[in-house]
Design an enzyme around this catalytic site. Structure first.
Site, PDB file in Angstrom:
ATOM      1  N   GLU A 131      52.324 -12.944  45.044  1.00  0.00           N
ATOM      2  CA  GLU A 131      52.216 -12.296  46.359  1.00  0.00           C
ATOM      3  C   GLU A 131      52.073 -10.791  46.139  1.00  0.00           C
ATOM      4  O   GLU A 131      52.900 -10.190  45.462  1.00  0.00           O
ATOM      5  CB  GLU A 131      53.465 -12.573  47.198  1.00  0.00           C
ATOM      6  CG  GLU A 131      53.842 -14.036  47.319  1.00  0.00           C
ATOM      7  CD  GLU A 131      55.265 -14.205  47.828  1.00  0.00           C
ATOM      8  OE1 GLU A 131      55.727 -13.348  48.596  1.00  0.00           O
ATOM      9  OE2 GLU A 131      55.913 -15.192  47.424  1.00  0.00           O
ATOM     10  N   ARG A 187      47.212 -17.282  51.458  1.00  0.00           N
ATOM     11  CA  ARG A 187      47.781 -16.786  52.703  1.00  0.00           C
ATOM     12  C   ARG A 187      47.520 -15.284  52.818  1.00  0.00           C
ATOM     13  O   ARG A 187      47.720 -14.524  51.868  1.00  0.00           O
ATOM     14  CB  ARG A 187      49.293 -17.053  52.739  1.00  0.00           C
ATOM     15  CG  ARG A 187      49.972 -16.653  54.044  1.00  0.00           C
ATOM     16  CD  ARG A 187      51.471 -16.877  53.960  1.00  0.00           C
ATOM     17  NE  ARG A 187      52.167 -16.367  55.134  1.00  0.00           N
ATOM     18  CZ  ARG A 187      53.446 -16.000  55.151  1.00  0.00           C
ATOM     19  NH1 ARG A 187      54.169 -16.078  54.039  1.00  0.00           N
ATOM     20  NH2 ARG A 187      54.005 -15.547  56.251  1.00  0.00           N
ATOM     21  N   TYR A 237      48.325 -11.992  55.436  1.00  0.00           N
ATOM     22  CA  TYR A 237      49.112 -11.629  56.615  1.00  0.00           C
ATOM     23  C   TYR A 237      49.534 -10.170  56.574  1.00  0.00           C
ATOM     24  O   TYR A 237      49.409  -9.496  55.548  1.00  0.00           O
ATOM     25  CB  TYR A 237      50.339 -12.533  56.752  1.00  0.00           C
ATOM     26  CG  TYR A 237      51.284 -12.562  55.569  1.00  0.00           C
ATOM     27  CD1 TYR A 237      52.526 -11.951  55.626  1.00  0.00           C
ATOM     28  CD2 TYR A 237      50.945 -13.245  54.401  1.00  0.00           C
ATOM     29  CE1 TYR A 237      53.407 -12.003  54.558  1.00  0.00           C
ATOM     30  CE2 TYR A 237      51.817 -13.304  53.323  1.00  0.00           C
ATOM     31  CZ  TYR A 237      53.054 -12.681  53.408  1.00  0.00           C
ATOM     32  OH  TYR A 237      53.920 -12.729  52.353  1.00  0.00           O
ATOM     33  N   ASP A 274      52.540  -7.785  56.688  1.00  0.00           N
ATOM     34  CA  ASP A 274      53.963  -7.881  56.397  1.00  0.00           C
ATOM     35  C   ASP A 274      54.731  -6.741  57.072  1.00  0.00           C
ATOM     36  O   ASP A 274      54.147  -5.799  57.623  1.00  0.00           O
ATOM     37  CB  ASP A 274      54.173  -7.847  54.885  1.00  0.00           C
ATOM     38  CG  ASP A 274      55.521  -8.401  54.463  1.00  0.00           C
ATOM     39  OD1 ASP A 274      56.166  -9.086  55.282  1.00  0.00           O
ATOM     40  OD2 ASP A 274      55.942  -8.145  53.327  1.00  0.00           O
ATOM     41  N   GLU A 287      49.355  -8.190  53.091  1.00  0.00           N
ATOM     42  CA  GLU A 287      49.868  -8.989  51.980  1.00  0.00           C
ATOM     43  C   GLU A 287      48.972 -10.201  51.763  1.00  0.00           C
ATOM     44  O   GLU A 287      48.510 -10.831  52.713  1.00  0.00           O
ATOM     45  CB  GLU A 287      51.309  -9.439  52.226  1.00  0.00           C
ATOM     46  CG  GLU A 287      51.884 -10.231  51.064  1.00  0.00           C
ATOM     47  CD  GLU A 287      53.400 -10.262  51.036  1.00  0.00           C
ATOM     48  OE1 GLU A 287      53.950 -11.007  50.205  1.00  0.00           O
ATOM     49  OE2 GLU A 287      54.043  -9.538  51.834  1.00  0.00           O
ATOM     50  N   THR A 298      48.491 -15.729  46.698  1.00  0.00           N
ATOM     51  CA  THR A 298      47.505 -16.635  46.119  1.00  0.00           C
ATOM     52  C   THR A 298      47.844 -18.088  46.442  1.00  0.00           C
ATOM     53  O   THR A 298      49.007 -18.448  46.641  1.00  0.00           O
ATOM     54  CB  THR A 298      47.447 -16.513  44.584  1.00  0.00           C
ATOM     55  OG1 THR A 298      48.672 -17.001  44.012  1.00  0.00           O
ATOM     56  CG2 THR A 298      47.213 -15.081  44.149  1.00  0.00           C
ATOM     57  N   TRP A 344      52.117 -24.030  53.789  1.00  0.00           N
ATOM     58  CA  TRP A 344      51.995 -24.455  52.396  1.00  0.00           C
ATOM     59  C   TRP A 344      52.008 -25.976  52.249  1.00  0.00           C
ATOM     60  O   TRP A 344      51.317 -26.530  51.396  1.00  0.00           O
ATOM     61  CB  TRP A 344      53.113 -23.838  51.547  1.00  0.00           C
ATOM     62  CG  TRP A 344      53.006 -22.353  51.420  1.00  0.00           C
ATOM     63  CD1 TRP A 344      53.826 -21.418  51.986  1.00  0.00           C
ATOM     64  CD2 TRP A 344      52.014 -21.611  50.687  1.00  0.00           C
ATOM     65  NE1 TRP A 344      53.408 -20.147  51.662  1.00  0.00           N
ATOM     66  CE2 TRP A 344      52.311 -20.236  50.865  1.00  0.00           C
ATOM     67  CE3 TRP A 344      50.915 -21.973  49.909  1.00  0.00           C
ATOM     68  CZ2 TRP A 344      51.533 -19.230  50.283  1.00  0.00           C
ATOM     69  CZ3 TRP A 344      50.154 -20.977  49.322  1.00  0.00           C
ATOM     70  CH2 TRP A 344      50.466 -19.623  49.509  1.00  0.00           C
TER      71      TRP A 344
END
EC number: 6.3.1.19
Length: 489
Positions: free
Chosen positions: A25, A69, A71, A73, A79, A82, A447
């Protein structure tokens, strides 16, 4: 139902996972400048950055077609997390694809700012500290078996993770700042950007009391079988070989701990004091007090772990994850980096290890201009190394000139921008998202859980992160295709 994890994921004799799900991340620093003038606050430019995402998905927190993902943050940091990877180079491609994706968003945001008469350039930095001392993270995730105690694993891992900055730090000029925990240290070059911004060793907290290892129990997989090891202490890296060494060495250490391969107990007396001292010692030789009353240097701890890893390669049974050949590349770079630190001859790795590359660059500018380390021009070079814009960021310029070694290729990274990893659960999520995007089907995805919202809700839960095939996903996509007309009305 999802296919079961095959025995080839584990070493047949030791039970060590040699095929392991992992992910990274990355939080990016963001600003908008017009020359020397700051045009917008970070929260304002972040809204421009995510405007097309919100317009399309009515959310700033989404999964994208490569199954990762994306987004916004806390603190207005873009952010990118992977998708699930089971191979080291696959992970590097997926991580670097994030840089490409968010840079494209920045270019689009600049066009919007120009149309609205605001102007300015959007800067995204893949680093860990801003100009006033705020820190943002680069977190690693590693799947471990449920029977493993994260606290016990953390104690075994801690000496390695605390000293790992020697081989994978991003480097920075440390300016004393009351917002960081390094305020007691003078101006100087620091191996790690993250070392002053962790406060304890193993904890379930993330921001209130930032630990080195987070133990919050969120496996994002079958909770009866797996845990997720969440490592918060690592620096965000630019150089592909540094990413490979950071993650690859950690994979090897996890394997050795699971196999009980004889790593000695080197638990440190004070984790946080040690991590800050190591960050300021480019020789790796400061003596660190261990809980058993003895002392070892960071270089000695790394050398012990490295020697075990080199022997482990002779015992490691190759599976469908990272190959022994690729792990041998990791061990080779690891050994050369430790040799460079021991001899202080950094020419061995000055095109591969971020903190070494950057220090060489800063030293050259400092000598040429007869600059003090507190000169703002050096601070600008320090920051610009992390600018992800191709052709503008110093890292990009150096790499394009052949002054930084590659681990992968631009072609592989660009492929990862639009394609999910093919060997894990991510492949299934990518198929669902691409089908939904093509058909206009409303879906809700995380997820594990994948839901088509209408005409009648259909849900598939994928608890096996190793499996890239699932008949229920085939049926879910067929359902979307059968109701394609309803999504157009």
């Amino acid at each position: 139902m999802s296919a079961e994890v095959t025995h080839t994921s584990q070493h047949p004799e030791t039970g060590a996972l040699t095929r392991r799900i992992m992910g990274v991340e990355t939080e990016y620093g963001i600003t908008c400048m017009d020359g020397e003038v700051r045009r917008l606050r970070p929260d304002e430019i972040a809204k421009y950055l995510f405007r097309p995402v919100v317009d399309k998905y009515s959310s700033s927190n989404i999964f994208i077609p490569n199954a990762s993902r994306l987004y916004l943050d806390v603190g207005s940091h873009p952010e990118y997390a992977t998708a699930e990877c089971d191979n080291l180079t696959q992970l590097i491609n997926a991580e670097k694809a994030g840089d490409v994706i968010v840079n494209r968003m920045a270019v689009e945001a600049e066009a919007a700012l120009a149309r609205e008469g605001i102007g300015g350039q959007v800067y995204l930095f893949k680093n860990n500290v801003d100009s006033i001392g705020n820190s943002y993270g680069c977190h690693e995730n590693y799947l471990v078996r449920r029977e493993v105690s994260l606290k016990a694993l953390g104690r075994r891992l801690m000496p390695f993770l605390i000293t790992r900055q020697l081989i994978s730090g991003a480097g920075m000029i440390h300016h004393p700042n009351p917002m960081s925990k390094g305020e007691g240290f003078p101006l100087g070059y620091c191996i790690s950007q993250r070392s002053d911004h962790v406060w304890e060793g193993v904890s379930s907290a993330t921001t209130r009391s930032r630990p080195i290892i987070n133990t919050r129990d969120e496996p994002h997989a079958d909770s009866h079988r797996y845990r997720r090891l969440h490592v918060i202490v690592g620096d965000a890296n630019m150089a592909e070989p540094t990413i490979a060494l950071k993650v690859g060495s950690t994979l090897l250490v996890l394997e050795m701990i699971e196999a009980d391969f004889g790593l000695p107990d080197m638990e440190l007396s004070n984790d946080i004091e040690s991590i800050r001292e190591i960050a300021r010692d480019q020789t790796g030789r400061i003596p660190l007090k261990l809980k058993d009353g003895t002392t070892r240097s960071a270089l000695e701890i790394q050398q012990v772990v490295f020697d075990h890893a080199r022997r482990w390669l002779d015992h490691r049974v190759e599976s469908r994850g990272t190959s022994n050949e690729e792990m041998a590349r990791v061990v080779d770079l690891w050994g050369r980096t430790l040799s460079a630190i021991e001899t202080q001859d950094f020419s061995q790795v000055d095109q591969e290890i971020d903190w070494v590359i950057k220090k060489k660059l800063l030293d050259r500018y400092q000598t040429r201009g007869n600059l003090g380390l507190d000169d703002p021009r050096l601070a600008q070079i320090d920051l610009t190394y992390h600018d992800i814009r191709p052709g503008r960021g110093l890292f990009s310029v150096l790499q394009n000139r052949g002054m930084i070694t590659r681990w992968t290729t631009d072609e592989a990274i660009n492929h990862a921008v639009d394609h999910a990893p093919e060997t894990t659960r991510a492949h299934l999520r990518g198929r669902i998202l691409k089908a939904a995007d093509k058909l206009g089907a409303p879906v809700t995805v995380d997820w594990m859980r994948h839901k088509v919202n209408r005409p009648d809700p259909q849900v598939v839960e994928l608890s096996d992160p190793f499996s890239p095939v699932d008949a229920e996903v085939d049926a879910l996509i067929a359902y979307m295709e059968a109701h394609a007309e309803t999504y157009r009305t």
